[in-house]
Design a protein around this motif. Structure first.
Motif, PDB file in Angstrom:
ATOM      1  N   UNK A  26       0.835  -1.207   0.000  1.00 46.22           N
ATOM      2  CA  UNK A  26       0.000   0.000   0.000  1.00 46.22           C
ATOM      3  C   UNK A  26       0.867   1.254   0.000  1.00 46.22           C
ATOM      4  N   UNK A  27       1.906   1.256   0.812  1.00 51.57           N
ATOM      5  CA  UNK A  27       2.778   2.428   0.914  1.00 51.57           C
ATOM      6  C   UNK A  27       3.592   2.660  -0.350  1.00 51.57           C
ATOM      7  N   UNK A  28       3.686   1.648  -1.222  1.00 54.48           N
ATOM      8  CA  UNK A  28       4.486   1.750  -2.448  1.00 54.48           C
ATOM      9  C   UNK A  28       3.673   2.230  -3.645  1.00 54.48           C
ATOM     10  N   UNK A  36      -3.761   5.973   4.892  1.00 57.19           N
ATOM     11  CA  UNK A  36      -3.938   4.588   5.295  1.00 57.19           C
ATOM     12  C   UNK A  36      -4.516   4.567   6.698  1.00 57.19           C
ATOM     13  N   UNK A  37      -5.617   3.843   6.860  1.00 53.83           N
ATOM     14  CA  UNK A  37      -6.238   3.692   8.174  1.00 53.83           C
ATOM     15  C   UNK A  37      -6.196   2.211   8.536  1.00 53.83           C
ATOM     16  N   UNK A  38      -5.443   1.888   9.577  1.00 52.97           N
ATOM     17  CA  UNK A  38      -5.296   0.507  10.015  1.00 52.97           C
ATOM     18  C   UNK A  38      -6.037   0.333  11.335  1.00 52.97           C
ATOM     19  N   UNK A  58       6.786   6.564   7.676  1.00 47.12           N
ATOM     20  CA  UNK A  58       6.169   6.796   6.377  1.00 47.12           C
ATOM     21  C   UNK A  58       5.706   8.239   6.224  1.00 47.12           C
ATOM     22  N   UNK A  59       5.849   8.759   5.019  1.00 50.33           N
ATOM     23  CA  UNK A  59       5.343  10.098   4.705  1.00 50.33           C
ATOM     24  C   UNK A  59       3.874  10.073   4.321  1.00 50.33           C
ATOM     25  N   UNK A  60       3.320   8.883   4.171  1.00 48.34           N
ATOM     26  CA  UNK A  60       1.908   8.753   3.833  1.00 48.34           C
ATOM     27  C   UNK A  60       1.072   9.032   5.083  1.00 48.34           C
ATOM     28  N   UNK A  61       0.090   9.937   4.999  1.00 46.62           N
ATOM     29  CA  UNK A  61      -0.786  10.161   6.159  1.00 46.62           C
ATOM     30  C   UNK A  61      -1.423   8.852   6.612  1.00 46.62           C
ATOM     31  N   UNK A  62      -1.475   8.635   7.905  1.00 44.76           N
ATOM     32  CA  UNK A  62      -2.014   7.370   8.399  1.00 44.76           C
ATOM     33  C   UNK A  62      -2.585   7.513   9.801  1.00 44.76           C
ATOM     34  N   UNK A  63      -3.473   6.589  10.113  1.00 43.12           N
ATOM     35  CA  UNK A  63      -4.035   6.463  11.451  1.00 43.12           C
ATOM     36  C   UNK A  63      -3.966   4.997  11.849  1.00 43.12           C
TER      37      UNK A  63
END
Length: 318
Positions: A26-28, A36-38, A58-63
């Motif tokens: 997903x991050x790629x 990304x919400x885990x 990761x630079x991807x916004x996530x929760x």
């Protein structure tokens, strides 16, 4: 969290063997503007630590949401509530996606979009349907699914978020088998068109611990799910879909799952007892469709034991 185009929702329960690969895929993505919400659903096997390590730099916004175990439906619903994206995508914790998954799905115009998936079992990779068009109405797509003309799974779709939230569409808690089918049908009812990309971007991993393989007679839950969907369509003035479910989709689901149990070595008398308990004989008798399949059902209803003996001798040829 401005300009979030897509929210990727990942429910996790004791998936330490797989979740690292899933999140890496997903991050790629070759796509900007996603989060990304885990949702860790009370894992006890170290999944949460793997999740934290995968996302911390990761630079991807996530929760990351950690909750007591409540089931995959509740976890996905939490993900929906936490999402900020214009569109929603679901990825299961033991599956993975290609780097083009989001870019192949996103167009920012249609209510839904769809890519293809492949089943992965060990080293074997099996691709399924392709489509002859790049745009299809939701009604036409629903008809194809109810007639079993396509092999469809809810995770193939990207869903416009406001349709899901404004119509309060959620996964039904407590259902192990079929909750995703109900969600997809209810969602599609409120949309107009699906954009189709005939590229395989989702990889559905089959392994001994897969939920579908450990549900036992809960596979028959799909009957109740389709009855709920039939009632939903009836209330939304789509009697054609409701009738198609009662007279075709449910009988086919019953017969298919019954034969699955036979093929898997389940005891005949036990299967019959479960079918009587769930009143599946009567529901099976409502089938209206092609003569060949109807003949199989009639043979079974007339003499289940005889059908079973013939099935054991001829296997899938009847």
């Amino acid at each position: 969290m401005n300009n979030i185009k897509v929210s990727v929702i990942v429910p996790v329960y004791n998936a330490s063997q797989y979740i690292g690969r899933t999140l890496d895929s997903i991050l790629s993505q070759d796509f900007d503007g996603f989060e990304v919400i885990v949702i860790d659903d009370g894992s006890t096997d170290g999944s949460l630590e793997i999740i934290n390590n995968a996302l911390k730099d990761s630079n991807v916004p996530h929760k990351i949401v950690h909750q007591e175990n409540a089931g995959v439906s509740v976890a996905r619903n939490v993900g929906i509530d936490e999402s900020a994206g214009d569109y929603l995508v679901f990825v299961d914790a033991d599956d993975y996606v290609s780097e083009k998954h989001l870019s192949s799905l996103y167009n920012g115009k249609t209510d839904y979009s769809l890519t293809l998936y492949a089943k992965k079992e060990g080293d074997k990779l099996t691709s399924l349907d392709t489509y002859s068009q790049d745009l299809i109405s939701t009604d036409d797509f629903i008809k194809m699914e109810l007639n079993m003309q396509i092999t469809f799974n809810f995770f193939q779709l990207m869903y416009r978020s406001d349709i899901i939230k404004d119509n309060n569409i959620r996964f039904t808690p407590g259902i192990v088998y079929g909750e995703d089918t109900e969600f997809a049908h209810k969602a599609l009812n409120y949309g107009e068109e699906i954009a189709i990309n005939n590229e395989v971007t989702y990889f559905y991993v089959q392994h001994p611990e897969s939920a579908i393989r450990t549900t036992e007679y809960r596979r028959f839950d799909i009957v109740r799910i389709f009855e709920n969907i039939a009632d939903f369509y009836s209330k939304n003035d789509k009697e054609e879909f409701s009738n198609l479910i009662i007279t075709s989709r449910i009988p086919k689901a019953i017969f298919g799952n019954m034969n699955f149990f036979f093929y898997s070595g389940y005891d005949f008398d036990e299967v019959m007892a479960k079918m009587r308990e769930l009143n599946l004989f009567e529901k099976l008798s409502k089938y209206e469709g092609d003569f060949k399949f109807k003949s199989k059902i009639r043979l079974f209803l007339l003499n289940p034991k005889l059908y079973y003996k013939m099935w054991k001798k001829l296997k899938n040829s009847i």
